[in-house]
Design a protein around this motif. Sequence first.
Motif, mmCIF file in Angstrom:
data_model
loop_
_atom_site.group_PDB
_atom_site.id
_atom_site.type_symbol
_atom_site.label_atom_id
_atom_site.label_comp_id
_atom_site.label_asym_id
_atom_site.label_seq_id
_atom_site.Cartn_x
_atom_site.Cartn_y
_atom_site.Cartn_z
ATOM 1 N N GLY A 20 -14.396 -26.739 -86.064
ATOM 2 C CA GLY A 20 -15.122 -27.407 -84.988
ATOM 3 C C GLY A 20 -16.494 -26.801 -84.765
ATOM 4 O O GLY A 20 -17.493 -27.511 -84.594
ATOM 5 N N THR A 21 -16.567 -25.477 -84.794
ATOM 6 C CA THR A 21 -17.849 -24.794 -84.637
ATOM 7 C C THR A 21 -18.775 -25.125 -85.796
ATOM 8 O O THR A 21 -19.966 -25.389 -85.599
ATOM 9 C CB THR A 21 -17.637 -23.268 -84.544
ATOM 10 O OG1 THR A 21 -16.754 -23.001 -83.447
ATOM 11 C CG2 THR A 21 -18.949 -22.540 -84.348
ATOM 12 N N ALA A 22 -18.234 -25.131 -87.016
ATOM 13 C CA ALA A 22 -19.045 -25.456 -88.198
ATOM 14 C C ALA A 22 -19.589 -26.881 -88.106
ATOM 15 O O ALA A 22 -20.754 -27.125 -88.437
ATOM 16 C CB ALA A 22 -18.224 -25.277 -89.467
ATOM 17 N N THR A 23 -18.772 -27.811 -87.654
ATOM 18 C CA THR A 23 -19.218 -29.196 -87.513
ATOM 19 C C THR A 23 -20.324 -29.301 -86.473
ATOM 20 O O THR A 23 -21.345 -29.961 -86.702
ATOM 21 C CB THR A 23 -18.034 -30.097 -87.112
ATOM 22 O OG1 THR A 23 -17.012 -29.977 -88.107
ATOM 23 C CG2 THR A 23 -18.444 -31.540 -86.982
ATOM 24 N N PHE A 24 -20.142 -28.646 -85.345
ATOM 25 C CA PHE A 24 -21.148 -28.654 -84.289
ATOM 26 C C PHE A 24 -22.470 -28.086 -84.799
ATOM 27 O O PHE A 24 -23.539 -28.677 -84.599
ATOM 28 C CB PHE A 24 -20.648 -27.850 -83.081
ATOM 29 C CG PHE A 24 -21.669 -27.691 -81.998
ATOM 30 C CD1 PHE A 24 -21.939 -28.737 -81.130
ATOM 31 C CD2 PHE A 24 -22.360 -26.502 -81.848
ATOM 32 C CE1 PHE A 24 -22.890 -28.601 -80.132
ATOM 33 C CE2 PHE A 24 -23.304 -26.351 -80.853
ATOM 34 C CZ PHE A 24 -23.572 -27.406 -79.987
ATOM 35 N N LEU A 25 -22.411 -26.931 -85.468
ATOM 36 C CA LEU A 25 -23.624 -26.301 -85.981
ATOM 37 C C LEU A 25 -24.306 -27.177 -87.032
ATOM 38 O O LEU A 25 -25.536 -27.264 -87.072
ATOM 39 C CB LEU A 25 -23.312 -24.929 -86.566
ATOM 40 C CG LEU A 25 -22.912 -23.853 -85.558
ATOM 41 C CD1 LEU A 25 -22.476 -22.581 -86.280
ATOM 42 C CD2 LEU A 25 -24.036 -23.572 -84.583
ATOM 43 N N ALA A 26 -23.522 -27.826 -87.879
ATOM 44 C CA ALA A 26 -24.102 -28.694 -88.910
ATOM 45 C C ALA A 26 -24.830 -29.879 -88.283
ATOM 46 O O ALA A 26 -25.907 -30.270 -88.744
ATOM 47 C CB ALA A 26 -23.016 -29.172 -89.873
ATOM 48 N N ILE A 27 -24.270 -30.447 -87.230
ATOM 49 C CA ILE A 27 -24.912 -31.585 -86.568
ATOM 50 C C ILE A 27 -26.210 -31.149 -85.890
ATOM 51 O O ILE A 27 -27.271 -31.762 -86.095
ATOM 52 C CB ILE A 27 -23.955 -32.232 -85.542
ATOM 53 C CG1 ILE A 27 -22.797 -32.930 -86.272
ATOM 54 C CG2 ILE A 27 -24.696 -33.223 -84.643
ATOM 55 C CD1 ILE A 27 -21.662 -33.352 -85.364
ATOM 56 N N ILE A 28 -26.146 -30.103 -85.093
ATOM 57 C CA ILE A 28 -27.321 -29.652 -84.344
ATOM 58 C C ILE A 28 -28.428 -29.189 -85.288
ATOM 59 O O ILE A 28 -29.567 -29.652 -85.201
ATOM 60 C CB ILE A 28 -26.951 -28.523 -83.355
ATOM 61 C CG1 ILE A 28 -25.952 -29.021 -82.316
ATOM 62 C CG2 ILE A 28 -28.194 -27.938 -82.705
ATOM 63 C CD1 ILE A 28 -26.428 -30.183 -81.467
ATOM 64 N N PHE A 29 -28.082 -28.276 -86.199
ATOM 65 C CA PHE A 29 -29.118 -27.733 -87.074
ATOM 66 C C PHE A 29 -29.497 -28.701 -88.184
ATOM 67 O O PHE A 29 -30.578 -28.571 -88.758
ATOM 68 C CB PHE A 29 -28.710 -26.353 -87.594
ATOM 69 C CG PHE A 29 -28.884 -25.294 -86.551
ATOM 70 C CD1 PHE A 29 -30.100 -24.678 -86.383
ATOM 71 C CD2 PHE A 29 -27.841 -24.952 -85.702
ATOM 72 C CE1 PHE A 29 -30.289 -23.721 -85.390
ATOM 73 C CE2 PHE A 29 -28.006 -24.002 -84.709
ATOM 74 C CZ PHE A 29 -29.232 -23.389 -84.555
ATOM 75 N N GLY A 30 -28.661 -29.682 -88.468
ATOM 76 C CA GLY A 30 -29.065 -30.748 -89.385
ATOM 77 C C GLY A 30 -30.202 -31.558 -88.789
ATOM 78 O O GLY A 30 -31.180 -31.884 -89.473
ATOM 79 N N TYR A 31 -30.086 -31.882 -87.511
ATOM 80 C CA TYR A 31 -31.156 -32.620 -86.842
ATOM 81 C C TYR A 31 -32.427 -31.780 -86.753
ATOM 82 O O TYR A 31 -33.530 -32.284 -86.978
ATOM 83 C CB TYR A 31 -30.717 -33.066 -85.449
ATOM 84 C CG TYR A 31 -31.812 -33.788 -84.706
ATOM 85 C CD1 TYR A 31 -32.183 -35.065 -85.084
ATOM 86 C CD2 TYR A 31 -32.497 -33.180 -83.660
ATOM 87 C CE1 TYR A 31 -33.210 -35.739 -84.427
ATOM 88 C CE2 TYR A 31 -33.511 -33.833 -82.998
ATOM 89 C CZ TYR A 31 -33.865 -35.111 -83.381
ATOM 90 O OH TYR A 31 -34.882 -35.762 -82.746
ATOM 91 N N ILE A 32 -32.272 -30.502 -86.444
ATOM 92 C CA ILE A 32 -33.433 -29.617 -86.345
ATOM 93 C C ILE A 32 -34.098 -29.473 -87.716
ATOM 94 O O ILE A 32 -35.331 -29.460 -87.828
ATOM 95 C CB ILE A 32 -33.026 -28.249 -85.761
ATOM 96 C CG1 ILE A 32 -32.513 -28.411 -84.331
ATOM 97 C CG2 ILE A 32 -34.164 -27.256 -85.815
ATOM 98 C CD1 ILE A 32 -33.491 -29.026 -83.361
ATOM 99 N N ALA A 33 -33.312 -29.395 -88.773
ATOM 100 C CA ALA A 33 -33.872 -29.323 -90.132
ATOM 101 C C ALA A 33 -34.631 -30.604 -90.462
ATOM 102 O O ALA A 33 -35.709 -30.563 -91.065
ATOM 103 C CB ALA A 33 -32.770 -29.076 -91.160
ATOM 104 N N TYR A 34 -34.081 -31.751 -90.056
ATOM 105 C CA TYR A 34 -34.772 -33.028 -90.260
ATOM 106 C C TYR A 34 -36.128 -33.017 -89.555
ATOM 107 O O TYR A 34 -37.141 -33.439 -90.119
ATOM 108 C CB TYR A 34 -33.910 -34.184 -89.754
ATOM 109 C CG TYR A 34 -34.666 -35.474 -89.591
ATOM 110 C CD1 TYR A 34 -35.014 -36.239 -90.699
ATOM 111 C CD2 TYR A 34 -35.056 -35.912 -88.329
ATOM 112 C CE1 TYR A 34 -35.728 -37.417 -90.551
ATOM 113 C CE2 TYR A 34 -35.772 -37.081 -88.175
ATOM 114 C CZ TYR A 34 -36.101 -37.839 -89.286
ATOM 115 O OH TYR A 34 -36.818 -38.996 -89.139
ATOM 116 N N ALA A 35 -36.146 -32.513 -88.327
ATOM 117 C CA ALA A 35 -37.407 -32.446 -87.571
ATOM 118 C C ALA A 35 -38.405 -31.516 -88.257
ATOM 119 O O ALA A 35 -39.596 -31.825 -88.336
ATOM 120 C CB ALA A 35 -37.135 -31.976 -86.144
ATOM 121 N N ALA A 36 -37.926 -30.402 -88.789
ATOM 122 C CA ALA A 36 -38.819 -29.457 -89.462
ATOM 123 C C ALA A 36 -39.368 -30.040 -90.765
ATOM 124 O O ALA A 36 -40.550 -29.885 -91.070
ATOM 125 C CB ALA A 36 -38.084 -28.148 -89.736
#
Length: 136
Positions: free
Chosen positions: A47-63
């Motif tokens: 669950g933590t891995a999924t949460f981190l992937a979603i949040i930081f996936g979006y942040i990576a997209y923004a970067a």
Amino acid sequence: MRFSAVVVLVQCAAMFIYAASLIVSQFTEHTSTLESQSPAANYVNIGTATFLAIIFGYIAYAAVSTLKGNPRATGAIVLVEAILAGVAVYMFRGGVPLLGAATLASAVLALIGIFHPATREYNEARYAQRKARRTQ
């Protein structure tokens, strides 16, 4: 601004590696240390891995879009950097000062780039261009 995007991408890479390690540990030697009778306590890593992937996936997209010259979601990046600065404080208190220092330094570097006067001027010029296109 591009410097901040690179710093953010390095942070995202570190988080993706951490999320991958959580997934691996979930399916290998995982034993829950949570005080819970719920069967869901055994799935905290995934669950933590999924949460981190979603949040930081979006942040990576923004970067990445910022590196391409189309900055987006600067507010989301500022929010994540503020959270990481707070996490760094807990790292210092938790006994991992080197990791806390690295986390705090990366957050500060990213925030300096985001709030740099040249970044503000660039964003204002882009806004003026978009506004001019709407009025035509």
